[in-house]
Design a protein around this motif. Structure first.
Motif, short mmCIF file in Angstrom:
data_model
loop_
_atom_site.label_atom_id
_atom_site.label_comp_id
_atom_site.label_asym_id
_atom_site.label_seq_id
_atom_site.Cartn_x
_atom_site.Cartn_y
_atom_site.Cartn_z
N ALA A 104 33.24 37.75 47.32
CA ALA A 104 34.63 37.94 47.77
C ALA A 104 35.24 36.63 48.27
CB ALA A 104 34.70 39.01 48.86
N LEU A 105 34.46 35.84 49.01
CA LEU A 105 34.97 34.56 49.52
C LEU A 105 35.29 33.61 48.37
CD1 LEU A 105 35.59 32.53 51.81
CD2 LEU A 105 33.17 31.90 51.75
N LEU A 106 34.43 33.55 47.39
CA LEU A 106 34.66 32.67 46.24
C LEU A 106 35.94 33.08 45.50
CD1 LEU A 106 33.30 30.30 44.57
CD2 LEU A 106 32.69 32.10 43.00
N LEU A 107 36.12 34.37 45.29
CA LEU A 107 37.34 34.83 44.63
C LEU A 107 38.59 34.53 45.46
CD1 LEU A 107 36.32 38.23 43.02
CD2 LEU A 107 36.90 36.09 41.88
N TRP A 108 38.49 34.69 46.77
CA TRP A 108 39.62 34.39 47.64
C TRP A 108 39.99 32.91 47.55
CZ3 TRP A 108 40.11 31.30 52.04
CH2 TRP A 108 41.29 31.47 52.76
N LEU A 109 38.98 32.05 47.63
CA LEU A 109 39.22 30.61 47.51
C LEU A 109 39.76 30.24 46.13
CD1 LEU A 109 36.10 29.16 49.34
CD2 LEU A 109 38.49 28.94 50.05
N ALA A 110 39.25 30.90 45.09
CA ALA A 110 39.75 30.63 43.74
C ALA A 110 41.22 30.99 43.62
CB ALA A 110 38.92 31.41 42.72
N LYS A 111 41.62 32.09 44.24
CA LYS A 111 43.03 32.49 44.21
C LYS A 111 43.88 31.48 44.98
CE LYS A 111 42.21 37.39 43.59
NZ LYS A 111 42.07 38.68 44.25
N LYS A 112 43.39 31.04 46.14
CA LYS A 112 44.15 30.09 46.96
C LYS A 112 44.30 28.73 46.29
CE LYS A 112 45.05 32.58 50.56
NZ LYS A 112 46.41 32.97 50.87
N THR A 113 43.35 28.37 45.44
CA THR A 113 43.39 27.05 44.79
C THR A 113 43.76 27.12 43.31
OG1 THR A 113 41.01 27.17 44.36
CG2 THR A 113 41.69 26.08 46.40
N ASN A 114 44.26 28.27 42.90
CA ASN A 114 44.68 28.48 41.50
C ASN A 114 43.56 28.24 40.49
OD1 ASN A 114 47.38 29.18 42.17
ND2 ASN A 114 47.84 27.02 42.47
N LYS A 115 42.38 28.71 40.80
CA LYS A 115 41.22 28.56 39.91
C LYS A 115 40.83 29.88 39.24
CE LYS A 115 40.42 24.23 40.74
NZ LYS A 115 40.90 23.27 39.78
N THR A 116 41.58 30.94 39.45
CA THR A 116 41.20 32.22 38.84
C THR A 116 41.29 32.15 37.32
OG1 THR A 116 43.43 33.06 39.23
CG2 THR A 116 41.74 33.68 40.83
N GLY A 117 42.24 31.41 36.79
CA GLY A 117 42.32 31.25 35.33
C GLY A 117 41.09 30.56 34.78
N TYR A 118 40.59 29.58 35.50
CA TYR A 118 39.37 28.87 35.11
C TYR A 118 38.19 29.85 35.08
CZ TYR A 118 35.60 25.37 35.56
OH TYR A 118 34.48 24.60 35.39
N ILE A 119 38.08 30.67 36.12
CA ILE A 119 36.99 31.66 36.18
C ILE A 119 37.10 32.65 35.03
CG2 ILE A 119 36.08 33.62 37.50
CD1 ILE A 119 36.58 31.99 40.03
N GLU A 120 38.31 33.14 34.78
CA GLU A 120 38.50 34.14 33.73
C GLU A 120 38.32 33.56 32.33
OE1 GLU A 120 42.39 35.56 34.73
OE2 GLU A 120 41.66 36.55 36.55
N HIS A 121 38.64 32.29 32.17
CA HIS A 121 38.54 31.66 30.84
C HIS A 121 37.12 31.19 30.52
CE1 HIS A 121 39.53 29.27 27.34
NE2 HIS A 121 38.95 28.23 27.90
N CYS A 122 36.44 30.61 31.48
CA CYS A 122 35.13 30.00 31.22
C CYS A 122 34.00 30.96 31.59
CB CYS A 122 35.00 28.69 31.99
SG CYS A 122 36.16 27.45 31.46
N LYS A 123 33.80 31.93 30.74
CA LYS A 123 32.72 32.89 30.90
C LYS A 123 31.52 32.42 30.09
CE LYS A 123 36.05 36.63 31.24
NZ LYS A 123 36.56 37.84 30.59
N ALA A 124 30.39 32.96 30.40
CA ALA A 124 29.17 32.63 29.66
C ALA A 124 28.98 33.65 28.55
CB ALA A 124 27.97 32.64 30.59
N ALA A 125 28.56 33.17 27.40
CA ALA A 125 28.28 34.07 26.27
C ALA A 125 26.83 34.50 26.34
CB ALA A 125 28.55 33.36 24.96
N ARG A 126 26.59 35.77 26.12
CA ARG A 126 25.24 36.32 26.10
C ARG A 126 25.05 37.05 24.77
NH1 ARG A 126 24.63 33.03 29.61
NH2 ARG A 126 24.92 33.50 31.79
N VAL A 127 23.87 36.90 24.20
CA VAL A 127 23.55 37.59 22.95
C VAL A 127 22.31 38.44 23.22
CG1 VAL A 127 22.93 37.32 20.53
CG2 VAL A 127 24.48 35.67 21.60
N ASP A 128 22.44 39.76 22.97
CA ASP A 128 21.30 40.64 23.22
C ASP A 128 20.32 40.58 22.05
OD1 ASP A 128 22.29 42.30 21.20
OD2 ASP A 128 23.11 43.79 22.59
N ASP A 129 19.25 41.33 22.15
CA ASP A 129 18.20 41.32 21.13
C ASP A 129 18.69 41.78 19.76
OD1 ASP A 129 16.40 40.36 22.98
OD2 ASP A 129 15.60 42.34 23.47
#
Length: 170
Positions: A104-129
């Motif tokens: 929650a703190l990380l998300l709050w700080l991301a919103k305050k510093t306009n980094k939510t777009g960065y979080i939403e855009h830069c996701k990790a790709a996972r490939v299952d078996d």
């Protein structure tokens, strides 16, 4: 030492703890994380409680190793850190580390510093078996992890500064 701190946190943390520490909600679950059934007599908790327990377990092991390493390293180099200073730095690191890892703190700080777009855009790709690709918002390789690591490192520097100041002041 910057990378050692985070490496210790990652090596000490189990995969179940890592996956549960950001759980929130009022749904009832068992201690293993499986959904509770209405007729069961097994002890249950909310998903939020399970998340808080997971982050508490992570903090207990992380803090114990961090404290032990700080004492061993400073003594090996001939320094004596006062108990008050050591506990202050450890408390700063443990409490903020837990708050950041909970999410929650990380998300709050991301919103305050306009980094939510960065979080939403830069996701990790996972490939299952089966070869199916999915995206993950908070795992290794994501902007979430990069921002969390940067925040942990910055706070670690501040905690070290407080520890040093408390130890060296007259």
């Amino acid at each position: 030492m910057r990378h050692g701190k985070k490496a210790a946190a990652n090596w000490l943390q189990g995969s179940k703890t890592a996956s549960r520490k950001r759980l929130y909600g009022e749904d009832l679950v068992y201690a293993d994380g499986s959904p509770a059934t209405p007729d069961s007599t097994r002890p249950t908790m909310t998903t939020s409680t399970l998340g808080r327990r997971a982050v508490a377990c992570h903090m207990a092991s992380y803090t114990a190793v961090q404290l032990g390493a700080a004492v061993a390293i400073t003594r090996a180099f001939g320094y004596r850190v006062t108990p008050t200073a050591l506990l202050a730095g450890t408390a700063i690191n443990a409490s903020t580390h837990a708050a950041i890892d909970r999410g929650a703190l990380l998300l709050w700080l991301a919103k305050k510093t306009n980094k939510t777009g960065y979080i939403e855009h830069c996701k990790a790709a996972r490939v299952d078996d089966d070869g199916k690709a999915t995206s993950e918002l908070t795992g290794p390789g994501s902007a979430w992890m990069e921002l969390a690591a940067a925040l942990h490192h910055s706070i670690g520097i501040a905690a070290a500064a407080v520890t040093t100041w408390l130890t060296t002041r007259r």
